[in-house]
Design an enzyme around this catalytic site. Sequence first.
Site, PDB file in Angstrom:
ATOM      1  N   VAL A 290       4.889 -83.134  -2.683  1.00  0.00           N
ATOM      2  CA  VAL A 290       6.148 -82.700  -3.306  1.00  0.00           C
ATOM      3  C   VAL A 290       6.077 -81.222  -3.661  1.00  0.00           C
ATOM      4  O   VAL A 290       7.025 -80.450  -3.468  1.00  0.00           O
ATOM      5  CB  VAL A 290       6.443 -83.544  -4.566  1.00  0.00           C
ATOM      6  CG1 VAL A 290       7.679 -83.016  -5.276  1.00  0.00           C
ATOM      7  CG2 VAL A 290       6.628 -84.995  -4.192  1.00  0.00           C
ATOM      8  N   ASP A 337      35.886 -47.348  18.828  1.00  0.00           N
ATOM      9  CA  ASP A 337      37.095 -46.655  19.310  1.00  0.00           C
ATOM     10  C   ASP A 337      37.434 -45.572  18.322  1.00  0.00           C
ATOM     11  O   ASP A 337      36.946 -45.569  17.203  1.00  0.00           O
ATOM     12  CB  ASP A 337      38.323 -47.569  19.201  1.00  0.00           C
ATOM     13  CG  ASP A 337      38.317 -48.717  20.137  1.00  0.00           C
ATOM     14  OD1 ASP A 337      37.741 -48.587  21.191  1.00  0.00           O
ATOM     15  OD2 ASP A 337      38.928 -49.736  19.762  1.00  0.00           O
ATOM     16  N   THR A 757      13.041 -76.890 -13.064  1.00  0.00           N
ATOM     17  CA  THR A 757      13.242 -75.527 -13.568  1.00  0.00           C
ATOM     18  C   THR A 757      13.416 -74.476 -12.477  1.00  0.00           C
ATOM     19  O   THR A 757      14.095 -73.484 -12.676  1.00  0.00           O
ATOM     20  CB  THR A 757      12.065 -75.127 -14.474  1.00  0.00           C
ATOM     21  OG1 THR A 757      10.863 -75.272 -13.719  1.00  0.00           O
ATOM     22  CG2 THR A 757      11.997 -76.014 -15.702  1.00  0.00           C
TER      23      THR A 757
END
Length: 929
Positions: A290, A337, A757
């Site tokens: 994890v 252009d 957190t």
Amino acid sequence: MSSHNYSRTSQKSLETYAVDDVYQAASSRASGLTKEEVSNRQQIYGPNRLKEASKEPIVLTFVKNFTSLMAILLWVGGAVALLSHSIELGIAIWFVNIVNGIFSFVQEYRASQATEALKKMLPSYARVVREGQEEKILAEELVPGDLVLIEEGDRISADGRVVFATDLQVNQSALTGESNPVYKTNQADEVPDKSLLERDNMVFAGTTVSSGSAKMIVSAIGMETQFGQIAHLTQTMVDDKSPLQKELDHLTKQISIIAITVGVVFFFAASFFVHQPLAQAFIFALGMIVAFIPEGLLPTVTLSLAMAVQRMAKDNALVKKLSSVETLGATSVICSDKTGTLTQNEMTVNHLWQVSGQYDVTGLGYATEGDIRKVDGKKASLVDNKSLEYLVRFAHLCSNAQVLPPDQDHATYTVLGDPTEACLNVLAEKAGLTLHNNHTWAPRLKELPFDSVRKRMTTVHELSETIDDSQHLSITKGAPKEMVELCHFYRDGSGLHTMTDSVRQQILSANDNFAQDGLRVLAIAYRPLEREALTDETSWTQEYLEMDMVFLGLVAMSDPPREGVREAIEKCHRASIRIIMVTGDYGLTALSIAKKIGIVRGDDARVVTGLELETLSDSQLKEALKGEIVFARVAPEQKYRVVTSLQELGEVVAVTGDGVNDAPALKKADIGIAMGITGTDVAKESADMILTDDHFASIVHAVEEGRAVYHNIKKFLTYIFNSNTPEAVPSAFFLLSKGFVPLPLTVMQILAVDLGTDMIPALGLGVEPPEPDVMHHPPRKLTDRLLSKSLLIKAFLWYGLIESALAMGAFFVTYYLHNGNLSHLVASGQLYREATTMTLGAIIFCQIGMVMNSRTSDQSIRQLRLFSNSLIDIGLVVELLVFLMLVYLPFFHELFNTASLGLWHWCYLLLCPFVIVGMEELRKRLADH
Ligand code: ATP
């Protein structure tokens, strides 16, 4: 015939009717439908829209977020924890999995909503005639029987029968795969056994007009069209995965493998080395897995790209693909252009020139206040000056534009048509002519439209007086150099003369003088038509109308640079982005404007014209492209070659375009940019980005955003990888000491950081605004990897180890201060809880420092506006509240192995962010020197 009688069978056979009968067959007429008929038919046939292919049901998208490889791993892990009686842990892991799934779903949903909203910003329009009036309507509102006008560059919005065509050619590749344009006529086609697509008098939705113009009667709309029958969806927005997302996909897989390997190693080490029970060893390994998985990474990246795309839309740049955002950030050359993009495309005639003398024209913009003055400042009158009168009259007669004065809805003048032509109307009014009278003085019989390859346009008129013994004449206006070659006579104040080489020279040097001042110059000429030619319209070919002309004069007009263009160009120079002007205008005019706005800064810039470009070999062109260069008088097709050469030189090229012929270059470029206002549908479809204001500065803005997104994703990654090392090191201590050091950070605590957190502040980093110095660096190379070695070293080794040291320090200090030594580290009870709470606290407080560090890459944190990112502010508050809850609410003590902390604990924790920030400030300062 009433609209109700309009049947679908009649639509099928429209191609077989002669033009005059088509209207009746379609229950329409040459003046178009009435409003009432339109609303009736809208009720019967519905909107002209394709049904979207059914999307993935939202439930499925939701469920998918819970069935990824990682999610399955966590489900199994939670189940094992439950079975081994670690009820709280099992529930926590499942809870985390659910929260993570919902979080990913919400991000994905928000990102898809953002791109969905953008699709609505790209509506397509159609020009129709209803009740005799021409109107621009949403293509969705078309009904069968509508009379629609189409012209070069348009995307056709419905199937229709052509009732009037001038040189109409259509590209049907969307339907037939055949990329050569097909000629279309309005002739009836009664040949049996031909498919509808082969009919020369039918045009189809989804195809584009390659040249010419036409009127058509709508025969089928929406799903009834050929396109509707073949395709189920028109895609204006392509949501393919960007290279960045693919890289992250790949990366997530790699990290998952690393995480699982680490987990397996830790599992065996725990069970064989420290002799832990299997279930506990498994849970321990699960914690490591994890810890290493970057949860929420992919949806966060997609969201941050989608948010950038939305911000760009507010700044007038519509990006069609998310992946373009990253490419934009890497842009190293912009080929732009001139007219309309760098300049305002708001022309004002400043001077007129004839062989016998020059005139100045006073007044500003499109206001008609002003007059024509001779060089001595006296007002010039047309009354006794035939050649000046013809110059002004003919210039206006050869214009298709209209200028509408300000009214309730429009604060300024509105130009319908080409501004180059609009200023000729204003000139005529300043000279005292009434536009309407001028049109009736010489009604127009024919037009050869302007095209950017010929660089001129011609109209044919019948006169109400004779000029040069003729009552018919053609008028041509266009690029002076090319036109002078075609003029064999000239007319000035003293009458009609034969053209000589020295007069040609005189004309060309006058042209150059104007051009050097940045003015756009048009030559005006005419040709009296012979009586015999009038009987046969087919003899009015371009060659015939544009030979042996009488030169009348030059019209010099100014087109000021757009506001903010100089600053945007300056920004590009600072960001090492080159700008190359590629224009159809004259070389000297182009160079003068390029100098004025700062594109060209040296004195030896090279001007390469279209003609010269053709003679350059590939290697010569590449050599030329390394220096300052302006391309002038180039045809749009030639842009393709410029773009290709630049790409071969390793540049990432953005190119602008608006016409049909710009499409290849727009497609070839890394970023094709179409003009939203002046651009054709074809250009818009070929482009990756559309500028809604045609403004060069919007391109630079978009590049800035593109760069910021890339930086933000890097910041986000550094931040989330940063806490991985301090999450793994405590377990390594436990294992390597064979359990002498009790586990300093429990699995639940790892989950609290990773999925609690760290989450919101990480998201906050993904939406940081561009840093002020983002345009002070050279562009990133496309080969640069997001996960560079330096990022990995910085995250895992440098800050990872500093954080680990602070976290382990917190753990040991707790024991030391209690026992006076570290010989006995109890593995349970209040002291152990205090110690693990300190490890957890140190990691959280280090991450607070880290989020601040990550907000700027090279600048000092002192230059930050501290509270400018509300997501980060909220994240920090939540982070602190979560920690306070874990520490002071007894309810959580058991679950998270935490305990209340005292004063000295807090002193230690509060010091942590300062250490982290201090170290980074030092690094930034050292990197500066
Ligand atoms: P850019 O490509 O930067 O937008 P541009 O607008 O000058 O530049 P074109 O529109 O291709 O490029 O025009 C090329 C040349 O054709 C102009 O320099 C001018 O001499 C001539 N020209 C432009 N508009 C017209 C017009 N409406 N009628 C006749 N000649 C024109």
